[in-house]
Design a protein around this motif. Structure first.
Motif, short mmCIF file in Angstrom:
data_model
loop_
_atom_site.label_atom_id
_atom_site.label_comp_id
_atom_site.label_asym_id
_atom_site.label_seq_id
_atom_site.Cartn_x
_atom_site.Cartn_y
_atom_site.Cartn_z
N THR A 98 -0.07 -22.46 4.93
CA THR A 98 -0.28 -21.36 5.87
C THR A 98 -1.71 -20.85 5.81
OG1 THR A 98 2.05 -20.69 5.64
CG2 THR A 98 0.56 -19.09 6.63
N LEU A 99 -2.23 -20.68 4.60
CA LEU A 99 -3.62 -20.23 4.44
C LEU A 99 -4.60 -21.22 5.08
CD1 LEU A 99 -3.69 -18.95 0.73
CD2 LEU A 99 -3.95 -17.57 2.80
N SER A 117 -3.95 -23.45 7.45
CA SER A 117 -3.75 -23.47 8.89
C SER A 117 -4.44 -22.28 9.57
CB SER A 117 -2.25 -23.45 9.23
OG SER A 117 -1.60 -24.56 8.70
N VAL A 118 -4.28 -21.10 8.97
CA VAL A 118 -4.88 -19.88 9.53
C VAL A 118 -6.40 -19.97 9.46
CG1 VAL A 118 -5.13 -17.38 9.24
CG2 VAL A 118 -2.88 -18.43 9.07
N SER A 126 -4.02 -26.80 14.49
CA SER A 126 -4.45 -25.52 13.94
C SER A 126 -5.85 -25.17 14.44
CB SER A 126 -4.44 -25.56 12.41
OG SER A 126 -3.13 -25.76 11.93
N VAL A 137 -3.78 -14.05 15.88
CA VAL A 137 -3.80 -14.57 14.51
C VAL A 137 -2.43 -14.35 13.85
CG1 VAL A 137 -4.85 -14.35 12.22
CG2 VAL A 137 -6.27 -14.18 14.25
N THR A 170 0.03 -17.22 12.46
CA THR A 170 0.38 -17.21 11.04
C THR A 170 1.89 -17.42 10.84
OG1 THR A 170 -1.45 -15.70 10.54
CG2 THR A 170 0.29 -15.88 8.89
N GLY A 217 3.51 -20.83 9.23
CA GLY A 217 4.28 -20.70 8.00
C GLY A 217 5.70 -21.21 8.14
#
Length: 238
Positions: A98-99, A101-102, A155, A165, A169, A173
């Motif tokens: 997730t981190l 991808s963001v 992404s 955002v 997110t 996730g």
């Protein structure tokens, strides 16, 4: 005057982008990061060498493999289950993925289309360009859910879309969860030498991937048509 300001900002962005890419390539090769990701034994040794902070290192590795697409994430996904068990692997992999991808999403948003065109495969850009014209959060979530779709590239690409955002997110996730569960479970099977279960799981995953690969073009075409028709209906109602 306005035109000059815009040009100056564009030049600054391009310069920052060039520096970022140059530094990334330098550090990746100087410290053997690319080779590290392709060698499961080296990955294990690296995580173990971090001691109590090994889980932090694993999260960062998962995040990096997304940002440095197209480094394959299957190795790190299996490694998570192998080192931390099914539940631990799922939690830590989800945080890392997730981190990453963001971060890729934000890079795409900040540096814009010139940057995305350098990072993302042109085929991906052409196939999913319709996602940029109007928001389709559910469709993006569905794409993340389907095995075999280029989530790392998406992404970056979706940084150009109308998604916020926060929306992205949540999608990144939850959407990656299915693949994360399968890889963590597979890694846990290897950890406990349950090779029959691992091969059965790998066989099921291979069949699913094959089906997706065979019908990938049709799935993409149907999703595009569904998304466009839905947008037109909503526009008529307004």
């Amino acid at each position: 005057m306005v035109k000059n300001k815009i040009t100056f900002k564009a030049l600054l962005r391009l310069f920052a982008l060039a520096v970022l890419i140059a530094l990334s390539v330098f550090f990746a090769y100087e410290f053997g990061i690319i080779e590290l990701f392709l060698n499961e034994e080296k990955l294990k040794n690296f995580i173990h060498s971090l001691g109590p902070l090994g889980f932090v290192g694993f999260i960062l590795l998962q995040a990096f493999q997304v940002v440095a697409a197209p480094i394959p994430g299957e190795v790190t996904g299996l490694l998570g289950g192998y080192l931390y068990g099914t539940f631990g692997g799922i939690v830590l992999s989800t945080i890392g993925l997730t981190l990453g991808s963001v971060f890729a999403f934000i890079l795409g948003r900040v540096f814009g289309k010139p940057f995305v065109e350098k990072v993302v495969d042109p085929l991906v850009l052409n196939k999913f360009d319709y996602l940029l014209h109007h928001k389709g959060a559910f469709l993006v979530f569905f794409l993340f859910l389907i095995p075999g779709f280029p989530k790392d590239y998406l992404s970056y690409f979706l940084g150009l879309s109308r998604l916020s955002v926060l929306e992205f997110t949540v999608i990144a996730g939850v959407g990656r969860l299915l693949g994360t569960v399968l890889l963590s479970l597979g890694g846990d099977y290897l950890r406990h030498h349950e090779y029959e279960k691992f091969l059965s799981l790998a066989g099921i995953a291979a069949v699913v991937m094959l089906i997706v690969w065979l019908f990938k073009e049709k799935i993409e075409r149907l999703l595009r048509l569904w998304h466009v028709s839905k947008y037109r209906k909503n526009k008529k109602k307004k």
